[in-house]
Scaffold this active site. Structure first.
Site, short mmCIF file in Angstrom:
data_model
loop_
_atom_site.label_atom_id
_atom_site.label_comp_id
_atom_site.label_asym_id
_atom_site.label_seq_id
_atom_site.Cartn_x
_atom_site.Cartn_y
_atom_site.Cartn_z
N TYR A 149 0.85 -1.21 0.00
CA TYR A 149 0.00 0.00 0.00
C TYR A 149 0.88 1.25 0.00
O TYR A 149 0.66 2.17 0.79
CB TYR A 149 -0.91 0.01 1.23
CG TYR A 149 -1.89 -1.15 1.33
CD1 TYR A 149 -2.39 -1.77 0.20
CD2 TYR A 149 -2.35 -1.59 2.57
CE1 TYR A 149 -3.30 -2.80 0.29
CE2 TYR A 149 -3.27 -2.63 2.67
CZ TYR A 149 -3.73 -3.24 1.52
OH TYR A 149 -4.64 -4.26 1.62
N TRP A 166 -12.55 -12.73 -7.36
CA TRP A 166 -13.78 -13.37 -6.87
C TRP A 166 -14.92 -13.27 -7.88
O TRP A 166 -15.94 -13.92 -7.71
CB TRP A 166 -14.15 -12.82 -5.48
CG TRP A 166 -12.99 -13.04 -4.53
CD1 TRP A 166 -12.30 -12.09 -3.85
CD2 TRP A 166 -12.34 -14.29 -4.21
NE1 TRP A 166 -11.27 -12.66 -3.12
CE2 TRP A 166 -11.27 -14.01 -3.32
CE3 TRP A 166 -12.54 -15.63 -4.59
CZ2 TRP A 166 -10.44 -15.00 -2.82
CZ3 TRP A 166 -11.70 -16.61 -4.08
CH2 TRP A 166 -10.68 -16.30 -3.21
N ASP A 212 -10.50 -5.21 8.69
CA ASP A 212 -9.29 -4.87 7.94
C ASP A 212 -8.71 -3.58 8.50
O ASP A 212 -9.30 -2.95 9.40
CB ASP A 212 -9.59 -4.75 6.43
CG ASP A 212 -8.41 -5.18 5.55
OD1 ASP A 212 -7.30 -4.65 5.76
OD2 ASP A 212 -8.60 -6.04 4.66
N GLY A 237 -9.27 -2.65 12.33
CA GLY A 237 -8.30 -3.18 13.29
C GLY A 237 -7.12 -3.82 12.59
O GLY A 237 -7.15 -4.08 11.39
N ASP A 238 -6.10 -4.05 13.42
CA ASP A 238 -4.92 -4.80 12.98
C ASP A 238 -5.03 -6.16 13.64
O ASP A 238 -5.00 -6.26 14.87
CB ASP A 238 -3.66 -4.05 13.46
CG ASP A 238 -2.38 -4.78 13.11
OD1 ASP A 238 -2.36 -6.03 13.16
OD2 ASP A 238 -1.38 -4.10 12.80
N HIS A 257 -1.46 -17.23 3.53
CA HIS A 257 -0.33 -17.34 2.57
C HIS A 257 0.60 -16.12 2.58
O HIS A 257 1.66 -16.16 1.99
CB HIS A 257 -0.85 -17.63 1.14
CG HIS A 257 -1.39 -16.44 0.41
ND1 HIS A 257 -1.58 -16.43 -0.95
CD2 HIS A 257 -1.80 -15.23 0.86
CE1 HIS A 257 -2.07 -15.26 -1.33
NE2 HIS A 257 -2.21 -14.52 -0.26
N ASP A 258 0.17 -15.04 3.24
CA ASP A 258 1.01 -13.83 3.31
C ASP A 258 2.10 -13.92 4.37
O ASP A 258 3.02 -13.09 4.38
CB ASP A 258 0.16 -12.60 3.66
CG ASP A 258 -0.74 -12.16 2.52
OD1 ASP A 258 -0.40 -12.43 1.35
OD2 ASP A 258 -1.78 -11.53 2.80
N ASN A 304 5.65 -15.89 -6.36
CA ASN A 304 5.18 -14.51 -6.25
C ASN A 304 5.08 -14.09 -4.78
O ASN A 304 5.41 -12.95 -4.42
CB ASN A 304 3.82 -14.37 -6.94
CG ASN A 304 3.33 -12.94 -6.96
OD1 ASN A 304 4.13 -12.01 -7.14
ND2 ASN A 304 2.05 -12.75 -6.74
C1 LIG Z 1 -3.92 -10.76 0.18
S1 LIG Z 1 -5.12 -9.68 0.74
C2 LIG Z 1 -6.56 -10.69 0.75
C3 LIG Z 1 -7.83 -9.89 0.65
C4 LIG Z 1 -9.13 -10.69 0.64
N1 LIG Z 1 -9.25 -11.55 1.77
C5 LIG Z 1 -9.28 -11.44 -0.65
O1 LIG Z 1 -8.97 -12.63 -0.70
O2 LIG Z 1 -9.69 -10.82 -1.64
C6 LIG Z 1 -4.72 -9.50 2.45
C7 LIG Z 1 -5.66 -8.60 3.21
O3 LIG Z 1 -5.26 -8.59 4.60
C8 LIG Z 1 -5.30 -7.26 5.07
N2 LIG Z 1 -4.36 -7.13 6.17
C9 LIG Z 1 -3.01 -7.21 6.10
N3 LIG Z 1 -2.46 -7.06 7.33
C10 LIG Z 1 -3.49 -6.88 8.18
C11 LIG Z 1 -3.57 -6.67 9.58
N4 LIG Z 1 -2.46 -6.63 10.32
N5 LIG Z 1 -4.79 -6.53 10.14
C12 LIG Z 1 -5.91 -6.57 9.38
N6 LIG Z 1 -5.91 -6.77 8.03
C13 LIG Z 1 -4.70 -6.92 7.45
C14 LIG Z 1 -4.91 -6.44 3.87
O4 LIG Z 1 -5.30 -5.08 4.00
C15 LIG Z 1 -5.66 -7.16 2.76
O5 LIG Z 1 -6.96 -6.69 2.66
#
Ligand SMILES: C[S@@+](CC[C@H](N)C(=O)[O-])C[C@H]1O[C@@H](n2cnc3c(N)ncnc32)[C@H](O)[C@@H]1O
Length: 347
Positions: A149, A166, A212, A237-238, A257-258, A304
């Site tokens: 971002y 989706w 999110d 929230g985080d 997966h992140d 990736n």
């Molecule tokens: C790879 S994207 C997946 C988005 C969605 N779930 C999808 O499959 O279309 C990861 C999502 O996790 C959110 N995210 C990342 N770190 C986060 C955190 N610490 N707390 C809340 N959301 C978080 C990101 O903003 C993003 O929307």
């Protein structure tokens, strides 16, 4: 055997792989220039010079692009009064025009401008075993989502990419299991709300809260979720630092997966604590086969993930293990036959 010998005689497969990025970039260029849109607007097939004129490109360049798109079976060509005229195939009309409800336009833009660029550093990523945001974008933060971002514009483009997947796989993942017994659902890292929308459409009694980061939800409200949609709620929230409220079901689509193994266990343990007894967690991910032989898409996605995140794609057994380490039981897996599959764990 004969096949293998032929391959050794003439390495067609390798030549195809070498051309792989030429193919991608050709399709991306046609999308970015608006070729499929212009051909869709015109009531009749158009010559390459007419397309070039409408899109303000060189006539020669456009002729070559349209010719390559015919070779890729993205366009059809026929002769009209001695001139070649072009129109969209059904596939292009449905997935490559910007206004189609099933459009992949946003995925393609992100692939072309961001993923393609990042992938130039895949060799460095493999050598160093880490993401390449510093080399690719000059962003030094260790926080992967600060890098992804890195500007408001990039955040919107990333959200459009997430949203666009989706269009083609959303219904399959939310109906892979019968989720009708879960009414209060939290979509952790729910981003643009595309999975939430699929959920409320498949399950009329459900209510989905998108959890999110605040800036992501601001964008989701502004661009993606209609204001009058009362069954979709928002929770800023985080998920690593802030509390996760109680719910019947937590959806984590492309979240696990992140992250590294330790962070996944930390997050899933937190989700398990918050989960109502009898509730569950649904992971939506691109699963690697247990025999390590595919699917190719998930294997490439895992590279990736290396270039862009601290995570990776995993096998179903690895997800089951993560869920069990976090306290979930009765883990079940449903393959959808498309890119993304579903894994359900229960508390
Ligand atoms: C790879 S994207 C997946 C988005 C969605 N779930 C999808 O499959 O279309 C990861 C999502 O996790 C959110 N995210 C990342 N770190 C986060 C955190 N610490 N707390 C809340 N959301 C978080 C990101 O903003 C993003 O929307």
């Amino acid at each position: 055997m004969e096949c293998a010998n032929q391959e050794l005689e003439y390495p067609q497969k390798l030549l195809n792989y070498m051309n792989g990025f030429l193919i991608s970039k050709t399709m991306f260029a046609a999308c970015e220039l608006g070729v499929f849109d212009v051909l869709q607007e015109g009531a009749v097939p158009l010559s390459s010079s007419a397309v070039a004129e409408r899109l303000g490109t060189s006539a020669d360049g456009m002729e070559r692009l349209l010719s390559a798109c015919v070779g890729l079976q993205l366009l059809e060509v026929r002769e009209h009064h001695g001139e070649a005229v072009y129109n969209n195939t059904d596939l292009s009309r449905l997935y490559l025009t910007k206004t189609s409800p099933k459009t992949l336009h946003h995925s393609i833009t992100y692939y072309s401008q961001t993923i393609y660029h990042c992938f130039s550093y895949v060799t460095d990523a493999i050598r160093e075993g880490k993401s390449q945001h510093l080399r690719a974008f000059g962003v030094s933060s260790d926080e992967i989502f600060e890098a992804i971002y890195r500007s408001e514009e990039e955040m919107l483009r990333f959200m459009q990419l997430m949203n666009s997947t989706w269009n083609i796989c959303g219904k399959d993942v939310v109906t892979a299991f019968d989720l009708s017994t879960f009414t209060n659902i939290f979509d952790l890292g729910g981003c643009s709300g595309a999975v939430a929308k699929e959920c409320i459409s498949a399950y009329p009694h459900s209510r989905v809260t998108i959890y999110d980061l605040p800036k992501v939800l601001e964008m989701a409200r502004k661009h993606f979720v209609p204001q009058d949609e009362k069954r979709i709620l928002f929770h800023e929230g985080d998920f690593f630092k802030d509390p996760i409220p109680e719910a019947d079901l937590y959806i984590l689509a492309r979240i696990v997966h992140d992250w590294s193994q330790d962070k996944c266990v930390e997050l899933l343990t937190k989700v398990h604590k918050a989960c109502k007894p009898g509730g569950g967690v649904l992971l939506i991910e691109a699963l690697l086969n247990e025999d390590r032989r595919g699917p190719l898409t998930a294997q490439l996605y895992s590279l990736n993930m290396l270039v862009q995140t601290e995570g990776k794609e995993r096998m179903a057994s690895e997800y089951a293990n993560l869920l069990e380490l976090a306290g979930f039981t009765d883990v079940q897996v449903q393959r959808t036959g498309k890119i993304y599959d579903a894994i359900l764990g229960r508390k």
